[in-house]
Write an enzyme that holds these catalytic residues in place. Structure first.
Site, PDB file in Angstrom:
ATOM      1  CG  ASP A 122     -41.226  76.124  63.566  1.00  0.00           C
ATOM      2  OD1 ASP A 122     -41.232  75.208  62.728  1.00  0.00           O
ATOM      3  OD2 ASP A 122     -42.214  76.827  63.816  1.00  0.00           O
TER       4      ASP A 122
ATOM      5  CD  GLU B  60     -41.457  76.568  55.654  1.00  0.00           C
ATOM      6  OE1 GLU B  60     -42.181  77.489  56.030  1.00  0.00           O
ATOM      7  OE2 GLU B  60     -41.851  75.392  55.549  1.00  0.00           O
TER       8      GLU B  60
END
Length: 543
Positions: A15, A196
């Protein structure tokens, strides 16, 4: 020509949020249940990276005791505005599904989002301020009009509503550290689903929204959309995905997605994104989700694309034309002769490390205080480092004399409470013994315990040898020549996202390290005199 060998941040580093401030580049990555929270790496040439900071170091910023496996710190976002760094992150407190009428599921989850700030990347960051809890993967966008906005995905727990409800934006009052006005749903995503990981940029009069879609497995993708207004509506990129490895489970870089853009001083765009490297023939990524980078281009139509226009990841892109900046090799010699923990290591969940370990209780040793059972979600003594290589050995020297079968200490390869291989010293009425404990979703008995052999008195060396999908443990009296292998050949690939108990999050990667338990509550300590990790080099600059 210098090339970058992806991933630039090997081992569990997912991420990525990438940022340039002047000549310095920073990447912040998720740490999930591992403490301290968030890793921030630093580079000046996009080739050489060093760990610069783990900013969430105290309970006023992060306390994950009780957080389930795979929860904790998700998708931090790093930005710079008003003379300081801003870090926003989720501390996931619950990840669960309740069955309704035997079919539809209600997934009640808790996603508190926090922000901290600091004037320097490696300074003392502020206490955390809670902003909202409406969904995970928060990010900050600082517009050129002086206003700042918080983005996050919106979670919808109601049956039949899709759960991933889109991307929400709300204005942030940075002086008061609170959200103001009403939240706006600005983008519902595409049919890839699982929208997301939002990041927002402004270029040529457009707001460009970058999101992750397709789930964080084999169909993961980086998707873009743009709008003349921050609040939308957003037009989806004509190619939809600007980066994906969908359809491949054996490429050098798979599972690519969840990206973030940075521009060099000359305006060249680079994309940082997560990826996985599966064990050949097994479609399992022991090292978890890692971080890669590659150059991109803005086309004449104003859309971002890969250099080849194929939306595919680049294992070895050409390095940018920046002055080479290798960092001094500050390699650790494996000895615990400092009062601080070597930077390779982290522990699980607790902001009170003094209850778990000490580097001063015994000179030249890491003392682990026996705490809760391995796999505890609250307080366990497990200090470990990331596995970064497909082939490696890990060796530790251990001084431990348990007095009860409830006490154990040893060498562990750990993914989470349901997936680990643990070679430990314990005891029964006949003296010390070597035990092998394995947790695996693929076994009929999820957790097994096997007594391997009796042990002599004195200090013991323990060793783990991993070659691809094969793990072998060994032991010897400290420094006493040949190793004795025990426990047979074990499957290392159970330590991966792809092997799972249904319904549990699997987003991290394998760690190898030292552990100590005392289920009696007496706190029996174990002293680790050294730890060495040696792997086959697989990343770095390629000339």
């Amino acid at each position: 020509m210098t090339r970058i060998a992806n991933p630039v941040l090997p081992g569990f580093n997912p991420d990525p949020s990438i940022l340039r401030v002047g000549d310095d580049f920073y990447i912040a990555t998720s740490t999930f249940e591992w403490f301290p929270g968030v890793q921030i790496h630093h580079s000046r040439d996009l080739v050489h990276w060093r760990l610069a900071s783990r900013p969430l170091v105290r309970a006023a910023q992060l306390d994950m005791r009780g957080d389930p496996d795979g929860c904790g710190v998700w998708a931090p976002d790093l930005s710079y505005a008003d003379g300081r760094f801003w870090l926003i992150y989720t501390d996931v407190k619950r990840y669960g599904t309740t069955t309704v009428n035997g079919a539809k599921g209600v997934s009640l989850r808790d996603f508190p989002n926090f922000v901290v700030t600091c004037e320097t990347i490696d300074g003392e960051w502020s206490d955390a301020v809670h902003l909202n809890s409406s969904g995970f993967d928060p990010a900050l966008f600082h517009d050129d009009d002086g206003r700042s906005w918080m983005l996050n995905m919106l979670w919808d727990h109601r049956p039949g509503r899709g759960r991933f409800a889109g991307i929400q934006a709300q204005e942030l009052d940075g002086a008061a550290m609170r959200l103001i006005g009403e939240p706006h749903l600005i983008f519902r995503g595409t049919d890839l689903g699982f929208t997301e990981g939002p990041h927002l940029y402004k270029r040529d009069g457009f707001y460009h929204l970058l999101v992750a879609e397709g789930g964080t497995g084999w169909n993961h993708a980086v998707v873009m959309a743009r709008s003349r207004s921050l609040l939308g509506p957003y037009e989806v990129h004509p190619d939809r995905a600007v980066l994906t490895a969908a359809g491949s489970t054996d490429a050098p870089l798979t599972r690519t997605g969840h990206g973030d853009l940075v521009e060099l001083a000359d305006g060249t765009p680079w994309l940082a994104y997560l990826c996985g490297r599966p064990v050949p023939g097994r479609a399992r990524c022991i090292r978890g989700r890692e971080t890669a980078i590659q150059p991109m281009r803005w086309d004449a139509d104003g859309w971002l694309r890969t250099l080849e226009g194929d939306a595919r990841p680049m294992p070895t892109p050409s390095a940018p034309d920046l002055p080479p900046c290798p960092w001094p090799n500050a390699g650790w010699d494996g000895k615990f002769d400092s009062a601080t923990l070597p930077p390779e290591f982290q522990w699980l969940r607790s902001p009170e490390p003094d209850r778990l370990f000490s580097l001063t209780a015994r000179p030249d040793a890491l003392r682990l205080h026996g705490r809760e059972t391995i796999g505890s979600l609250f307080e366990q003594s497990l200090v470990a480092r990331r596995v970064e290589h497909a082939r490696f050995t890990a060796t530790t020297t251990l001084d431990f004399t348990p007095r009860s079968f409830q006490q154990a200490a040893g060498l562990v390869l750990y993914y989470n409470s349901t997936k680990f291989h643990y070679l430990a010293i314990s005891t029964d009425a006949g003296g010390r013994e070597l035990q092998l404990m394995t947790a695996s979703p693929e076994r009929e008995e999820c957790v097994t315990l096997e007594t391997l052999c009796p042990l002599p008195e004195g200090v013991i060396d323990l060793r783990a040898e991993v070659d691809g999908d094969a793990l072998r443990f060994a032991w010897r009296s400290a420094g006493a020549g040949a190793w004795t292998h025990v426990g047979g050949t074990l499957d290392a690939t159970i330590l991966s996202d792809e092997v799972t108990v249904p319904g549990l999050p699997n987003f991290t990667g394998t760690f190898v390290g030292m552990a100590c338990q005392d289920a009696s509550g007496a706190g029996m300590p174990a002293d680790f005199l050294s730890f060495r990790y040696e792997g086959s080099a697989e990343s770095g600059a390629v000339d």
